[in-house]
Design an enzyme around this catalytic site. Structure first.
Site, PDB file in Angstrom:
ATOM      1  N   ASN A 221      17.148  43.665 -29.526  1.00 40.50           N
ATOM      2  CA  ASN A 221      16.516  44.983 -29.632  1.00 40.50           C
ATOM      3  C   ASN A 221      15.019  44.801 -29.938  1.00 40.50           C
ATOM      4  O   ASN A 221      14.658  44.210 -30.953  1.00 40.50           O
ATOM      5  CB  ASN A 221      17.226  45.746 -30.757  1.00 40.50           C
TER       6      ASN A 221
ATOM      7  N   HIS B 237      11.295  47.097 -32.675  1.00 34.06           N
ATOM      8  CA  HIS B 237      10.373  46.823 -33.788  1.00 34.06           C
ATOM      9  C   HIS B 237       9.003  46.355 -33.310  1.00 34.06           C
ATOM     10  O   HIS B 237       8.020  46.496 -34.025  1.00 34.06           O
ATOM     11  CB  HIS B 237      10.988  45.814 -34.756  1.00 34.06           C
TER      12      HIS B 237
ATOM     13  N   HIS C 265      15.830  51.746 -28.055  1.00 36.77           N
ATOM     14  CA  HIS C 265      16.317  53.059 -28.497  1.00 36.77           C
ATOM     15  C   HIS C 265      15.200  54.065 -28.248  1.00 36.77           C
ATOM     16  O   HIS C 265      14.161  54.011 -28.897  1.00 36.77           O
ATOM     17  CB  HIS C 265      16.666  52.979 -29.993  1.00 36.77           C
TER      18      HIS C 265
ATOM     19  N   ARG D 266      14.014  57.318 -28.970  1.00 42.21           N
ATOM     20  CA  ARG D 266      14.317  58.384 -29.934  1.00 42.21           C
ATOM     21  C   ARG D 266      13.689  59.697 -29.509  1.00 42.21           C
ATOM     22  O   ARG D 266      12.656  59.712 -28.845  1.00 42.21           O
ATOM     23  CB  ARG D 266      13.801  57.982 -31.326  1.00 42.21           C
TER      24      ARG D 266
ATOM     25  N   ARG E  66       9.262  57.702 -31.891  1.00 44.22           N
ATOM     26  CA  ARG E  66       8.517  57.032 -32.973  1.00 44.22           C
ATOM     27  C   ARG E  66       8.201  55.571 -32.668  1.00 44.22           C
ATOM     28  O   ARG E  66       7.287  55.009 -33.223  1.00 44.22           O
ATOM     29  CB  ARG E  66       9.280  57.120 -34.296  1.00 44.22           C
TER      30      ARG E  66
ATOM     31  N   GLU F  41      19.783  52.746 -25.921  1.00 45.19           N
ATOM     32  CA  GLU F  41      20.404  53.480 -27.028  1.00 45.19           C
ATOM     33  C   GLU F  41      19.787  54.865 -27.046  1.00 45.19           C
ATOM     34  O   GLU F  41      18.557  55.012 -26.940  1.00 45.19           O
ATOM     35  CB  GLU F  41      20.096  52.811 -28.365  1.00 45.19           C
TER      36      GLU F  41
ATOM     37  N   THR G  24      19.326  53.575 -37.513  1.00 36.64           N
ATOM     38  CA  THR G  24      20.609  54.246 -37.317  1.00 36.64           C
ATOM     39  C   THR G  24      21.500  53.953 -38.524  1.00 36.64           C
ATOM     40  O   THR G  24      21.874  52.805 -38.750  1.00 36.64           O
ATOM     41  CB  THR G  24      21.280  53.722 -36.015  1.00 36.64           C
TER      42      THR G  24
ATOM     43  N   GLU H  91      30.656  49.789 -29.738  1.00 38.11           N
ATOM     44  CA  GLU H  91      29.919  48.813 -30.549  1.00 38.11           C
ATOM     45  C   GLU H  91      30.277  49.117 -31.997  1.00 38.11           C
ATOM     46  O   GLU H  91      30.029  50.216 -32.498  1.00 38.11           O
ATOM     47  CB  GLU H  91      28.405  48.947 -30.323  1.00 38.11           C
TER      48      GLU H  91
ATOM     49  N   HIS I  37      24.198  45.661 -35.922  1.00 36.31           N
ATOM     50  CA  HIS I  37      23.444  46.332 -36.984  1.00 36.31           C
ATOM     51  C   HIS I  37      23.437  45.511 -38.268  1.00 36.31           C
ATOM     52  O   HIS I  37      24.479  45.149 -38.791  1.00 36.31           O
ATOM     53  CB  HIS I  37      23.952  47.751 -37.298  1.00 36.31           C
TER      54      HIS I  37
HETATM   55  N1  PXP Z   1      23.053  48.446 -32.588  1.00 32.61           N
HETATM   56  C1  PXP Z   1      22.649  49.731 -32.683  1.00 32.61           C
HETATM   57  C2  PXP Z   1      23.491  50.776 -32.048  1.00 32.61           C
HETATM   58  C3  PXP Z   1      21.448  50.078 -33.349  1.00 32.61           C
HETATM   59  O1  PXP Z   1      21.080  51.358 -33.432  1.00 32.61           O
HETATM   60  C4  PXP Z   1      20.660  49.045 -33.877  1.00 32.61           C
HETATM   61  C5  PXP Z   1      19.361  49.377 -34.541  1.00 32.61           C
HETATM   62  O2  PXP Z   1      18.465  49.881 -33.646  1.00 32.61           O
HETATM   63  C6  PXP Z   1      21.100  47.720 -33.742  1.00 32.61           C
HETATM   64  C7  PXP Z   1      22.318  47.449 -33.109  1.00 32.61           C
HETATM   65  C8  PXP Z   1      20.308  46.559 -34.255  1.00 32.61           C
HETATM   66  O3  PXP Z   1      20.263  46.648 -35.629  1.00 32.61           O
HETATM   67  P1  PXP Z   1      19.277  45.665 -36.432  1.00 32.61           P
HETATM   68  O4  PXP Z   1      17.890  46.054 -36.063  1.00 32.61           O
HETATM   69  O5  PXP Z   1      19.618  45.943 -37.862  1.00 32.61           O
HETATM   70  O6  PXP Z   1      19.617  44.271 -36.000  1.00 32.61           O
END
Ligand code: PXP
Length: 255
Positions: free
Chosen positions: A6, A9, A42, A44, A48, A69, A100, A150, A189
């Site tokens: 992901n 960030h 993601h 949003r 953001r 996402e 999330t 997931e 997550h």
């Molecule tokens: N899976 C989903 C559905 C999420 O919303 C997120 C966070 O954006 C992640 C995985 C990844 O989480 P993390 O950034 O804590 O690794």
């Protein structure tokens, strides 16, 4: 086991100055060089971090799985049907949250989620539901018609000692149930370089979706290396579980 990285960030940092760098689109090929099997973003409602332009460019320039996402809203469904990511993960979205916070509230939003799943899957895009590690939620996901789920690993990731083991059991039971119902199962997550092992040892999982820990490490060692290190940990966990299975098989054959 697949690793979806992901890159939200990276966009968060860019949006801190509302400028052009660092660019999450440039982060993607580096993550892929490090071994990422997919890229997750993601989009949003409040934009953001990830912007519409990021989604469009990533769709054009990466050949690995692009996982979008999004919330199950009319606006997002319209975007998904237009851009056609390789898969969509429906997530709950609250404006004030930092990330999330939990899985979808399937009972409360069943009608809306079912409609979104139908519309998106009808166009050949598989939908995954981000759900809490609960048997009831796995059953509802199946009823709704999603192809994938997931399992939210956040509670496992944030817990310590005995509670963490209990949370791990909840994740494992949810995975087991989802597999028994014929769903494809991923997890994610809060996973990082120390807690990923126990989740990566769950052999039925198709993939892990990880963002924060990889991008945090990338600040010091670069994205490519940060992804490669995570991929190695996942591979090691997987092969340990294969070795254990082989040992068990040998043991039973010898009886
Ligand atoms: N899976 C989903 C559905 C999420 O919303 C997120 C966070 O954006 C992640 C995985 C990844 O989480 P993390 O950034 O804590 O690794």
């Amino acid at each position: 086991m697949l690793l979806g990285v992901n890159v939200d960030h990276v966009a968060t940092l860019r949006q801190a100055r509302k400028g052009t760098e660092p660019d999450p689109v440039r982060a993607a090929p580096l993550a892929i060089l490090g071994g990422a099997d997919g890229i997750t973003i993601h989009l949003r409602e409040d934009r953001r971090h990830i912007q519409d332009r990021d989604l469009k460019l990533l769709r054009k320039c990466i050949s690995v799985e692009l996982n979008l996402e999004m919330a199950a809203t009319a606006e997002m469904i319209g975007i998904a049907l237009k851009v056609k990511p390789d898969m969509v993960t429906l997530v709950p979205e609250k404006r004030a949250e930092l990330t999330t916070e939990g899985g979808l509230n399937l009972k409360k939003n069943m009608k809306q989620i079912k409609k979104a799943v139908e519309m998106i899957q009808h166009r050949g895009i598989p939908v995954s539901l981000f759900i809490n590690p609960s048997i009831a939620d796995v059953e509802i996901s199946k009823k709704i018609g999603a192809k994938m789920v997931e399992i939210h690993t956040g509670l496992y990731a944030n817990a310590k000692s005995k509670i963490q083991l209990q949370e791990l059991e909840r994740v494992k039971k949810a995975v087991e149930k989802a597999i028994a119902l014929g769903l494809t199962v991923n997890a994610g997550h809060g996973l990082n370089y120390t807690n990923v092992k126990k989740i990566a040892e769950i052999k039925e999982l198709r993939g892990l979706y990880i963002g924060h820990s990889i991008i945090s490490r990338a600040v010091f060692v670069g994205i490519e290396r940060a992804v490669r290190e995570m991929k190695k940990l996942i591979k090691e966990a997987k092969s340990k579980c294969k070795n254990q299975n082989a040992k068990l098989r040998k043991y039973f054959l010898a009886l």
